[in-house]
Design a protein around this motif. Sequence first.
Motif, short mmCIF file in Angstrom:
data_model
loop_
_atom_site.label_atom_id
_atom_site.label_comp_id
_atom_site.label_asym_id
_atom_site.label_seq_id
_atom_site.Cartn_x
_atom_site.Cartn_y
_atom_site.Cartn_z
N LEU A 1 -2.05 13.69 0.00
CA LEU A 1 -2.91 12.56 -0.70
C LEU A 1 -3.18 11.29 0.20
O LEU A 1 -3.94 10.31 -0.06
N ILE A 2 -3.00 11.71 1.56
CA ILE A 2 -3.11 10.40 2.59
C ILE A 2 -4.62 10.79 3.08
O ILE A 2 -4.90 11.81 3.54
N TRP B 1 1.40 12.70 -9.33
CA TRP B 1 0.80 13.87 -8.92
C TRP B 1 1.61 15.24 -8.89
O TRP B 1 1.46 16.08 -9.68
N GLN C 1 1.33 7.12 -6.80
CA GLN C 1 0.23 8.29 -6.84
C GLN C 1 0.98 9.80 -6.49
O GLN C 1 0.61 10.53 -7.29
N TYR C 2 1.54 9.64 -5.62
CA TYR C 2 2.23 11.18 -5.29
C TYR C 2 3.21 11.47 -6.23
O TYR C 2 3.17 12.54 -6.82
N LEU D 1 3.23 15.10 0.69
CA LEU D 1 2.57 13.68 0.53
C LEU D 1 1.39 13.82 1.40
O LEU D 1 0.27 12.80 0.89
N ILE E 1 2.04 1.79 -3.78
CA ILE E 1 0.86 2.74 -4.48
C ILE E 1 0.72 3.82 -4.02
O ILE E 1 0.59 4.73 -4.85
N LEU E 2 0.76 4.47 -2.93
CA LEU E 2 0.91 5.73 -2.31
C LEU E 2 1.84 6.49 -2.93
O LEU E 2 1.69 7.67 -3.45
N LEU E 3 3.09 5.85 -2.82
CA LEU E 3 3.94 6.98 -3.62
C LEU E 3 4.11 6.92 -5.00
O LEU E 3 4.53 7.92 -5.61
N ARG F 1 0.82 -1.28 0.12
CA ARG F 1 -0.01 0.01 -0.01
C ARG F 1 0.89 1.25 0.01
O ARG F 1 0.47 2.28 -0.58
N HIS F 2 2.24 1.44 0.50
CA HIS F 2 2.97 2.32 0.35
C HIS F 2 3.55 2.62 -0.91
O HIS F 2 3.69 3.86 -1.35
#
Length: 179
Positions: free
Chosen positions: A173-174, A16, A12-13, A170, A8-10, A5-6
């Motif tokens: 986006l969280i 963006w 996305q960041y 970041l 995926i978040l990174l 999940r991290h």
Amino acid sequence: MTEPRHIILLAQYNAWMNTKVLDAAARLPAKALTADRGAFFRSILGTMNHLMVADLLWLRRFRTHPAGYATLDPVMDLPVPTRLDEALYSDLASLAADRQVMDATIGRWAASVRACDLNQVLTYTSSAGRTCARRFGDLIVHFFNHQTHHRGQATTLLIQAGQDVGVTDLVALIPDEAP
């Protein structure tokens, strides 16, 4: 810290922020993008080229992971860098087009990384020609950290040129998990 999940978040960041940086850069004349501003990769375009070079090198290495990551196949069609300071793109439009392909590919790849892949050791050849063997999860952290580092430089150069990219944190986006 590294779990799927991290990643995926990174990813996305990363996408963006690249969009924000490219949008800010597009507001500048071409001459301002290539002006030597005393940065490590000299100019805004030079710094953005380096980001593409490094991403291409790392994702080509990640493609050799035992998991295969066919999601990285589009990267194999992009230019093959030979130096870390190589100017793959002489104009912002062509860089931006390939950056979109790159970021979409990174997003699909991030979604395909499994927890069991992270502790495997990836063996690769560094840009200095050394054979390295490192834990894959740690290499992923480096991959995203490297992007953030140089994108921070590009952001500073853009601000110096009069273009503010806006919020860069970041945490924007969280998702808020308030009760």
